[in-house]
Design an enzyme around this catalytic site. Structure first.
Site, PDB file in Angstrom:
ATOM      1  N   ASP A 107      -6.038 -24.263 -21.742  1.00  0.00           N
ATOM      2  CA  ASP A 107      -6.381 -25.573 -22.467  1.00  0.00           C
ATOM      3  C   ASP A 107      -6.877 -25.448 -23.776  1.00  0.00           C
ATOM      4  OD1 ASP A 107      -6.757 -28.657 -20.777  1.00  0.00           O
ATOM      5  OD2 ASP A 107      -7.480 -28.412 -23.035  1.00  0.00           O
TER       6      ASP A 107
ATOM      7  N   TYR B 185       5.037 -40.815 -27.512  1.00  0.00           N
ATOM      8  CA  TYR B 185       4.977 -40.496 -25.748  1.00  0.00           C
ATOM      9  C   TYR B 185       6.189 -40.615 -25.092  1.00  0.00           C
ATOM     10  CZ  TYR B 185       2.292 -39.940 -21.441  1.00  0.00           C
ATOM     11  OH  TYR B 185       1.875 -39.741 -20.278  1.00  0.00           O
TER      12      TYR B 185
ATOM     13  N   ASP C  37      -3.593 -23.237 -27.590  1.00  0.00           N
ATOM     14  CA  ASP C  37      -3.114 -24.272 -28.005  1.00  0.00           C
ATOM     15  C   ASP C  37      -1.648 -24.186 -27.685  1.00  0.00           C
ATOM     16  OD1 ASP C  37      -1.894 -26.254 -29.589  1.00  0.00           O
ATOM     17  OD2 ASP C  37      -2.906 -25.886 -31.382  1.00  0.00           O
TER      18      ASP C  37
HETATM   19  P1  NAD Z   1      -5.937 -35.641 -19.790  1.00  0.00           P
HETATM   20  O1  NAD Z   1      -6.313 -36.328 -21.286  1.00  0.00           O
HETATM   21  O2  NAD Z   1      -7.150 -35.930 -18.944  1.00  0.00           O
HETATM   22  O3  NAD Z   1      -5.767 -34.105 -19.927  1.00  0.00           O
HETATM   23  C1  NAD Z   1      -4.976 -33.635 -20.770  1.00  0.00           C
HETATM   24  C2  NAD Z   1      -5.360 -32.216 -21.039  1.00  0.00           C
HETATM   25  O4  NAD Z   1      -4.471 -31.611 -22.126  1.00  0.00           O
HETATM   26  C3  NAD Z   1      -6.634 -32.115 -21.695  1.00  0.00           C
HETATM   27  O5  NAD Z   1      -7.710 -31.391 -21.063  1.00  0.00           O
HETATM   28  C4  NAD Z   1      -6.307 -31.650 -23.193  1.00  0.00           C
HETATM   29  O6  NAD Z   1      -7.374 -30.960 -23.719  1.00  0.00           O
HETATM   30  C5  NAD Z   1      -5.183 -30.839 -22.980  1.00  0.00           C
HETATM   31  N1  NAD Z   1      -4.588 -30.585 -24.227  1.00  0.00           N
HETATM   32  C6  NAD Z   1      -3.971 -31.576 -25.168  1.00  0.00           C
HETATM   33  N2  NAD Z   1      -3.698 -31.065 -26.314  1.00  0.00           N
HETATM   34  C7  NAD Z   1      -3.403 -29.584 -25.813  1.00  0.00           C
HETATM   35  C8  NAD Z   1      -2.832 -28.624 -26.939  1.00  0.00           C
HETATM   36  N3  NAD Z   1      -2.443 -28.500 -27.857  1.00  0.00           N
HETATM   37  N4  NAD Z   1      -2.840 -27.406 -26.210  1.00  0.00           N
HETATM   38  C9  NAD Z   1      -3.503 -27.164 -24.897  1.00  0.00           C
HETATM   39  N5  NAD Z   1      -3.916 -28.334 -23.982  1.00  0.00           N
HETATM   40  C10 NAD Z   1      -4.199 -29.369 -24.810  1.00  0.00           C
HETATM   41  O7  NAD Z   1      -4.811 -36.175 -19.428  1.00  0.00           O
HETATM   42  P2  NAD Z   1      -4.164 -36.478 -17.901  1.00  0.00           P
HETATM   43  O8  NAD Z   1      -3.994 -38.000 -17.731  1.00  0.00           O
HETATM   44  O9  NAD Z   1      -4.474 -35.518 -16.914  1.00  0.00           O
HETATM   45  O10 NAD Z   1      -2.370 -36.170 -18.389  1.00  0.00           O
HETATM   46  C11 NAD Z   1      -1.912 -34.846 -17.882  1.00  0.00           C
HETATM   47  C12 NAD Z   1      -0.428 -34.988 -18.288  1.00  0.00           C
HETATM   48  O11 NAD Z   1       0.301 -36.046 -17.241  1.00  0.00           O
HETATM   49  C13 NAD Z   1       0.055 -35.611 -19.576  1.00  0.00           C
HETATM   50  O12 NAD Z   1       1.114 -34.834 -19.973  1.00  0.00           O
HETATM   51  C14 NAD Z   1       0.238 -36.841 -19.549  1.00  0.00           C
HETATM   52  O13 NAD Z   1       1.223 -37.258 -20.312  1.00  0.00           O
HETATM   53  C15 NAD Z   1       0.818 -36.857 -18.064  1.00  0.00           C
HETATM   54  N6  NAD Z   1       0.768 -38.110 -17.276  1.00  0.00           N
HETATM   55  C16 NAD Z   1      -0.421 -38.604 -17.259  1.00  0.00           C
HETATM   56  C17 NAD Z   1      -0.554 -39.948 -16.438  1.00  0.00           C
HETATM   57  C18 NAD Z   1      -1.603 -40.965 -16.344  1.00  0.00           C
HETATM   58  O14 NAD Z   1      -1.539 -41.793 -15.890  1.00  0.00           O
HETATM   59  N7  NAD Z   1      -2.915 -40.094 -16.387  1.00  0.00           N
HETATM   60  C19 NAD Z   1       0.825 -40.679 -16.139  1.00  0.00           C
HETATM   61  C20 NAD Z   1       2.113 -40.036 -16.434  1.00  0.00           C
HETATM   62  C21 NAD Z   1       2.088 -38.664 -16.870  1.00  0.00           C
END
Ligand code: NAD
Length: 262
Positions: free
Chosen positions: A37, A157, A65
């Site tokens: 992360d 997105y 990253d």
């Molecule tokens: P979250 O914000 O809790 O976690 C996302 C993580 O990605 C964070 O820890 C962040 O630091 C990391 N991140 C961001 N940019 C980065 C980079 N450049 N390099 C490395 N790490 C990076 O989000 P979440 O809700 O757990 O979402 C996780 C995935 O699931 C995402 O891809 C999101 O689009 C997808 N998603 C989430 C939902 C939802 O309802 N939460 C629904 C559908 C899809």
């Protein structure tokens, strides 16, 4: 024997939300897990809390990253030299920014695309040669129902997630004879910091409570009238990465409480 004990699993976006839940679920199953992360401090907190609770944990952390080509390639190479292989890749790194197209900041559009489409490309580009050599691999990208439908305000997105599903299909075709599966998991609303931030923004824009946002904005879209839990997504991910799911590849697999049925 438990199929996970000799598996090496890399999870990106593993410091928070869904990625964290999936990483911890694989640790619980006995796999060796490398949590990656950009959120360095949170990775250390996560490792410390797992080490406090579980003796002999096989959780490693590796800050990177996902959009940085050299950081991704160095991280993958060092994981391969330390652990000998990568069996499972889960890409969960992501972020959200909501705005009408005409107001959407171009640098944010590019950032969302780089994290959620280019990043998964970079990780696969570096890992696939090793998986192909071993004739085994499971790749799971966290896409979204927003990779299947449109949603006003989410141009970056939704287009990144549509792109990610396309990337998934191409990778599945290119690896179909190599013992590798590549799938995109498409959740609806999951209770994570990413969604809680969106709910808080909506509550403040409308000057209403979080409960009202759920009742008036979110639940009318979701037949089950609830947010999904990280645990549900993690359990489904374990299945998709398992031997039992070896015939599922190139798919956008939906778990959305009925959102896309209506
Ligand atoms: P979250 O914000 O809790 O976690 C996302 C993580 O990605 C964070 O820890 C962040 O630091 C990391 N991140 C961001 N940019 C980065 C980079 N450049 N390099 C490395 N790490 C990076 O989000 P979440 O809700 O757990 O979402 C996780 C995935 O699931 C995402 O891809 C999101 O689009 C997808 N998603 C989430 C939902 C939802 O309802 N939460 C629904 C559908 C899809």
């Amino acid at each position: 024997m438990n199929e996970w004990v000799d598996k090496v699993v890399v999870v990106t976006g593993a410091a928070s939300g869904i990625g964290k839940g999936i990483a911890l679920k694989f640790v619980e199953q006995g796999a060796t897990v490398i949590a990656c992360d950009i959120y360095r401090e949170q990775l250390s907190v996560m490792k410390h809390s797992v080490e406090t609770e579980v003796a002999n944990t096989s959780l490693y952390v590796s800050p990177f990253d996902i959009t940085n080509e050299s950081e991704v390639s160095e991280t993958i190479n060092s994981i391969i030299s330390k652990h000998g292989k990568i069996d499972v890749l889960v890409n969960s790194a992501g972020l959200q920014y909501v705005s009408l197209l005409e107001n959407y900041p171009s640098d944010m559009f590019e950032k969302l695309w780089r994290v959620m489409c280019f990043g998964p490309f970079l990780t696969m580009k570096n890992i696939l040669p090793h998986m192909k050599q071993k004739k085994y691999g499971r790749i799971l990208h966290l896409a979204s129902i927003n990779g299947l439908i449109g949603f006003a305000g989410k141009s970056a997105y939704n287009s990144a997630k549509h792109g990610l599903i396309g990337l998934t299909k191409v990778a599945a075709l290119e690896t179909a004879l190599d013992g590798i599966t590549v799938n995109a998991l498409c959740p609806g609303y999951v209770d994570t910091p990413l969604v809680q931030n969106q709910l808080a923004d909506l509550a403040s824009t409308r000057n209403v409570s979080l409960e009202q946002v759920l009742d008036e904005v979110i639940y009318p879209l979701v037949p089950q009238k609830r947010l999904l839990s990280v645990e549900e997504i993690a359990d489904y991910s374990i299945f998709l990465a398992s031997e039992k799911a070896s015939g599922i590849t190139g798919q956008a697999v939906v778990m959305d409480g009925g959102y896309t049925v209506q």
